[in-house]
Design an enzyme around this catalytic site. Structure first.
Site, PDB file in Angstrom:
ATOM      1  CD  GLU A 170       5.005 -75.403  20.241  1.00 22.18           C
ATOM      2  OE1 GLU A 170       4.854 -76.487  20.256  1.00 22.18           O
ATOM      3  OE2 GLU A 170       3.491 -75.957  20.165  1.00 22.18           O
ATOM      4  CD  GLU A 377       2.089 -76.435  16.854  1.00 22.96           C
ATOM      5  OE1 GLU A 377       1.329 -76.730  17.868  1.00 22.96           O
ATOM      6  OE2 GLU A 377       2.579 -76.116  16.135  1.00 22.96           O
TER       7      GLU A 377
END
Length: 477
Positions: A170, A377
């Site tokens: 991320e 995720e």
């Protein structure tokens, strides 16, 4: 009774995993030569985290990893994604490795392999060594080169036993929450620095991927995990569509543009021209960033709903789900309003919408056909509590998982090459600026004793992993 057979089944080779990150679970922040990361500094700064909580102990995975791996095996996981603490293996972010730090990850990998669990390593999950931040952090070009050296160190140490590698997790959060809104470490609020950080994170990915490939067997997979936003607009009005394009550029194009296609969106340059001239994008950078990938990791929690600010109640301008701050993580987007999407929500306030995960997968299936995809995720926080018998029943999380895994299976049916799913998270842990108040784990952690108790969702997920199909929402009698 025999349970009814569900039609939601997965390919035999599908990976059923769970994910964690180093600072959130390891603890032992001052042991075996580890030096502070930006999250050590940030969490020890008054007012930065809920109740001043830190990851000093976290859930003590550093000392309890054998028990944790045994628990993963008990739950039927065949894959585990974890991150390496840069400060643990290369204190201060420069110089030679500390072997005792690398030894922890060697032991962890060996333990995973002994239990038949496939390790997947993320090299960077937001915990930049503090000394590199003091030298300027991600807005400085040199940090990307330091990352490449670190990647080579870890690749040399573990590349013979670990086949799945992820450079960055991320990078949007690292750049825009760390240097834009300041709700993540290092807590800076500088729009131009956030955009510079984004470019140097891209460069770090490219340099790091090259460094890994220079020292690892060719069979190994190199990927990146992006939290690409599923951007939706409140209407098809041209002004709302323009707002959606702007946020898509800032959330997605700024990373997947150069990583996957070798170019930034021209519309991103135009939208941010009053903030930066992008002169730090040097000749050759885009070729370096545009490394061929072996897979792409997608992290998904909730969609993003936007409109033009002129057509909206401005009180909802920053309902973007990324924490409270007077400073925006969206440089150049003051004319965009963010709206809370309708529907049920998790404890994070995030709307539950599995259609967003399907849409995200299909987008990248079209953009990079032939590239294997992993959901690296996906998960939900709920206010989990033990019952009087010590059991933790979390039917909301089971429903969440069933919905999102069904969306993954639908994407596979629609032609997407999705090869695995990593539940966030294996166990309750330090949830960044929220401290220990948000529980994402399939395993409950009593923070006073650090005892682990699998929740009912963990047992449900274990059955899915063992059978390759989704159990009913409510177990049969």
């Amino acid at each position: 009774m025999t349970e009814p057979i569900t039609s939601v089944t997965f390919p035999p080779a599908f990976l059923w995993g769970a994910a964690t990150s180093a600072y959130q679970i390891e603890g032992a922040v001052r042991e075996d030569g580890r030096t502070p990361s930006i999250w050590d500094t940030f969490s020890h700064t008054p007012g930065r985290t809920a109740a001043g909580e830190t990851g000093d102990i976290a859930v003590d995975h550093y000392h309890r990893y054998r028990d944790d791996v045994a628990l993963m095996a008990e739950l039927g996981l065949n894959a585990y994604r974890f991150s390496v603490s840069w400060s643990r293996v290369q204190p201060t972010g420069r110089g030679p490795a500390v072997q005792v730090g690398l030894d922890f990850y060697r032991r962890l990998v060996d333990e995973l392999l002994a239990h038949g669990i496939r390790p997947a390593i993320t090299l960077y999950h937001w915990d930049l060594p503090q000394e590199l931040e003091e030298a300027g952090g991600w807005p400085e070009r040199d940090t990307a080169h330091r990352f490449a050296e670190y990647a080579q160190i870890v690749g040399e140490a573990l590349g013979d036993r670990v086949e799945q590698w992820i450079t960055l997790n991320e990078p949007w959060c690292s750049a825009f929450l760390g240097y834009g809104s300041g709700v993540h470490a290092p807590g800076r609020t500088e729009p131009a620095a956030a955009l510079r950080a984004a470019h140097h994170l891209n460069l770090a990915h490219g340099l790091g991927a090259s460094a890994l490939r220079s020292v690892m067997p060719a069979r190994n997979s190199v990927a990146v995990s992006l939290n690409s936003s599923v951007v939706r607009t409140v209407s098809q009005d041209p002004a709302d569509l323009a707002a959606g394009r702007k946020i898509d550029d800032l959330a997605n194009g700024v990373f997947h543009g150069p990583m996957l296609h070798g170019a930034y969106p021209q519309t991103l340059f135009e939208a941010t021209a009053q903030i930066t001239d992008w002169s730090y994008v040097l000749d050759g950078d885009l070729r370096t960033i545009n490394q061929p990938l072996d897979a792409l990791g997608l992290n998904y929690y909730t969609p993003t709903l936007v409109s033009d600010v002129e057509s909206a109640d401005t009180s909802g301008r920053r309902a973007d789900g990324h924490g409270a701050s007077e400073h925006s993580p969206w440089p150049g987007a003051d004319d965009v309003a963010f709206h809370q999407t309708p529907g049920e929500r998790t404890e994070m306030g995030w709307t539950i919408d599995p259609t967003g995960l399907h849409d995200l997968i299909m987008r990248y299936s079209r953009e990079v056909p032939g590239l294997p995809l992993y959901v690296t995720e996906n998960g939900a926080a709920y206010d989990d509590k033990p019952d009087p018998d010590g059991r933790v029943h979390d039917p909301e999380r089971i429903a969440y998982l069933h919905g999102h895994l069904s969306a993954v299976r639908r994407a596979i049916t629609d032609g997407a090459d999705v090869r695995g799913y990593y539940l966030w998270s294996l166990m309750d842990n330090f949830e960044w600026a929220y401290g220990y108040g948000k529980r994402f784990g399939a395993v409950y952690v009593d923070y006073a004793t650090l005892a682990r108790t699998p929740k009912s969702s963990a047992r449900w997920y274990a059955r899915a992993a063992r059978t390759g199909s989704l159990p009913p929402l409510e177990p049969s009698a």
